[in-house]
Design an enzyme around this catalytic site. Structure first.
Site, PDB file in Angstrom:
ATOM      1  N   GLU A   1       0.818  -1.200   0.000  1.00 52.79           N
ATOM      2  CA  GLU A   1       0.000   0.000   0.000  1.00 52.79           C
ATOM      3  C   GLU A   1       0.859   1.259   0.000  1.00 52.79           C
ATOM      4  OE1 GLU A   1      -3.749  -0.320   2.050  1.00 52.79           O
ATOM      5  OE2 GLU A   1      -2.751  -1.687   3.429  1.00 52.79           O
TER       6      GLU A   1
ATOM      7  N   CYS B   1       3.336   8.446   1.297  1.00 50.29           N
ATOM      8  CA  CYS B   1       3.951   7.444   2.175  1.00 50.29           C
ATOM      9  C   CYS B   1       4.061   6.139   1.385  1.00 50.29           C
ATOM     10  CB  CYS B   1       3.058   7.266   3.408  1.00 50.29           C
ATOM     11  SG  CYS B   1       3.581   5.926   4.490  1.00 50.29           S
TER      12      CYS B   1
ATOM     13  N   CYS C   1       6.881  -5.811  15.176  1.00 47.27           N
ATOM     14  CA  CYS C   1       6.517  -4.980  16.330  1.00 47.27           C
ATOM     15  C   CYS C   1       5.099  -5.336  16.770  1.00 47.27           C
ATOM     16  CB  CYS C   1       6.569  -3.506  15.935  1.00 47.27           C
ATOM     17  SG  CYS C   1       8.193  -3.020  15.335  1.00 47.27           S
TER      18      CYS C   1
ATOM     19  N   CYS D   1       1.977  -3.067  15.546  1.00 48.44           N
ATOM     20  CA  CYS D   1       1.856  -2.688  14.130  1.00 48.44           C
ATOM     21  C   CYS D   1       1.204  -3.810  13.328  1.00 48.44           C
ATOM     22  CB  CYS D   1       3.257  -2.395  13.581  1.00 48.44           C
ATOM     23  SG  CYS D   1       3.318  -2.183  11.800  1.00 48.44           S
TER      24      CYS D   1
ATOM     25  N   LEU E   1      11.369   5.153  18.056  1.00 50.66           N
ATOM     26  CA  LEU E   1      11.964   4.840  19.367  1.00 50.66           C
ATOM     27  C   LEU E   1      10.948   4.104  20.244  1.00 50.66           C
ATOM     28  CD1 LEU E   1      14.552   5.111  20.971  1.00 50.66           C
ATOM     29  CD2 LEU E   1      13.746   7.304  21.829  1.00 50.66           C
TER      30      LEU E   1
ATOM     31  N   ASN F   1      -2.639   3.895  17.024  1.00 53.59           N
ATOM     32  CA  ASN F   1      -3.838   3.626  16.237  1.00 53.59           C
ATOM     33  C   ASN F   1      -4.265   2.206  16.550  1.00 53.59           C
ATOM     34  OD1 ASN F   1      -3.945   6.129  14.769  1.00 53.59           O
ATOM     35  ND2 ASN F   1      -2.086   5.425  13.737  1.00 53.59           N
TER      36      ASN F   1
ATOM     37  N   CYS G   1      -0.825   5.375  10.427  1.00 54.34           N
ATOM     38  CA  CYS G   1       0.443   4.714  10.747  1.00 54.34           C
ATOM     39  C   CYS G   1       0.208   3.322  11.323  1.00 54.34           C
ATOM     40  CB  CYS G   1       1.197   5.487  11.832  1.00 54.34           C
ATOM     41  SG  CYS G   1       1.835   7.043  11.330  1.00 54.34           S
TER      42      CYS G   1
END
Ligand code: SAH
Ligand code: SF4
Length: 368
Positions: free
Chosen positions: A94, A107, A118, A121, A219, A294, A337
């Site tokens: 995407e 992006c 992670c 995510c 971070l 998110n 994000c």
């Protein structure tokens, strides 16, 4: 026939010089083809009006300028657009176009999936399938540029979509050369930001490149104990090693490093975290982007509430740190994000990938 043609999207100027030589054409033809692909964004040899008919025909027979098709696009109420590309059968990536009053941001993704995994995510929940080629990386920008309302507005590129760019180092560097070439896309490296989860050897290598984009570091924690869980590669390169690589990273005048900090309720958002962050980042020319998590059914964590976000931000600001809170763009279409997963519906789960059970023990460690 089609299958045998060579795709020139992603070819460098050196590749095209070699091609011109092979076709017994003058070197300036290579520059014309380069400008046609990357500046004029042509994909049909018929439109290369500056090439002779005979050459166009020979190119047509042997070469394509092949873009991954955008199989679906989604428009958010806030103007953000998400594009779903099929790069190979069944493999989707995407890209997101985020219009703002004075600039547009694009992006882009660098991998199909991501091996870093992670826990906050959605991309990290996908199996890592493969690296994107230079043509597939710049192809996202070229495709989205055709959809901008005005080319007069500034264009920023953020390499913050699916994938860890420094795990696909060589192809990302080739793509950066194409993006910045003045005869092609001509995007200033100052307008390009590469975000990494902290691949230290990649940061060290990037520091020695002739073309250096802005660096953003995800971070997201102030202790190794928490970061080890959130971003597993911290177990390999810990916070101290990561920040040392950042200290050695060359910064031109007026440039600074962006530190991204995703705020997760009671995991990394306490006042003690904010004070540790101030200490850790002392001496850097920097900006800290605060990103309330998110949320998604795939992510078993909660965003920090508004009061905790503001309290965290206040501590940074009191120490003279620029620390804007990043509000999600395109969250109604799963374009924010960490939400990119090649989905065909906003928040859809058609890929049927449940959260990995391996994460549950780590959540226990965090007391969740
Ligand atoms: N792999 C690279 C670039 C892509 S991720 C990296 O990790 O830096 C881009 C940004 O999205 C990172 O800063 C990451 O911390 C953030 N992100 C990931 N999941 C998120 C989520 N659920 N909510 C908010 N930000 C998220
Ligand atoms: Fe990969 Fe970045 Fe997502 Fe981590 S945050 S899983 S590194 S894309």
């Amino acid at each position: 026939m089609e299958a045998n043609r060579i795709n020139l999207l992603g070819a460098s100027s050196e590749d095209l010089l070699a091609l011109a030589a092979k076709l017994n054409e003058a070197p300036f033809r290579a520059r014309q083809i380069f400008a046609g692909i990357y500046r004029r964004r042509l994909s049909d040899w018929k439109n290369f009006s500056d090439l002779g008919k005979g050459l166009r025909q020979r190119l047509e027979e042997q070469y394509t300028i092949g873009y991954a098709p955008a199989i679906k696009t989604f428009s958010s109420a806030d103007g953000t657009r998400r594009y779903l590309f099929e790069v190979s059968p069944g493999q989707r990536i995407e890209a997101v176009l985020i219009p703002e009053p004075r600039r547009d941001t694009i992006c882009i993704s660098t991998q199909v999936g991501c091996a870093v995994e992670c826990i906050f995510c959605v991309t990290g929940k996908l199996p890592m399938r493969r690296n994107l080629s230079p043509g597939e990386i710049v192809g996202q920008i070229l495709s989205l540029q055709n959809d901008r309302s005005s080319e007069e507005k500034r264009l920023n590129i953020v390499i913050m979509g699916m994938g860890e760019p420094l795990h696909n180092y060589d192809n990302v560097m080739k793509a950066l050369r194409l993006m910045t070439d003045p005869d092609g896309m001509s995007i200033s490296p100052r307008r390009i930001t590469l975000s990494t989860s902290g691949v230290v050897p990649g940061i060290e290598q990037l520091a020695r490149e002739p073309i250096i984009p802005n660096l953003a570091i995800s971070l997201n924690a102030t202790t190794d104990e928490v970061r080890d869980v959130l971003i597993p590669i911290n177990q390999k390169w810990n916070i101290a090693a990561l920040l040392q690589a950042c200290r050695n990273f060359p910064l031109e005048r007026r440039r600074r490093i962006t530190f991204e900090y995703v705020l997760i309720d009671r995991v990394n958002d306490t006042p003690a975290d904010a004070h540790r962050l101030v200490e850790l980042l002392a001496g850097f020319r920097k900006k800290v982007n605060l990103i309330p998590l998110n949320s998604d059914p795939w992510v078993p964590l909660k965003a920090s509430g508004e009061d905790r976000v503001l309290a965290f931000q206040k501590i940074l600001i009191d120490h003279n740190i620029t620390a804007p809170v990043r509000r999600p763009r395109g969250d109604d279409i799963s374009a924010a994000c960490g939400m990119l997963a090649g989905r065909e519906q906003p928040h859809g789960d058609e890929l049927h990938l449940p959260p990995r059970p391996a994460h549950s023990s780590t959540l226990v460690r965090l007391g969740l």
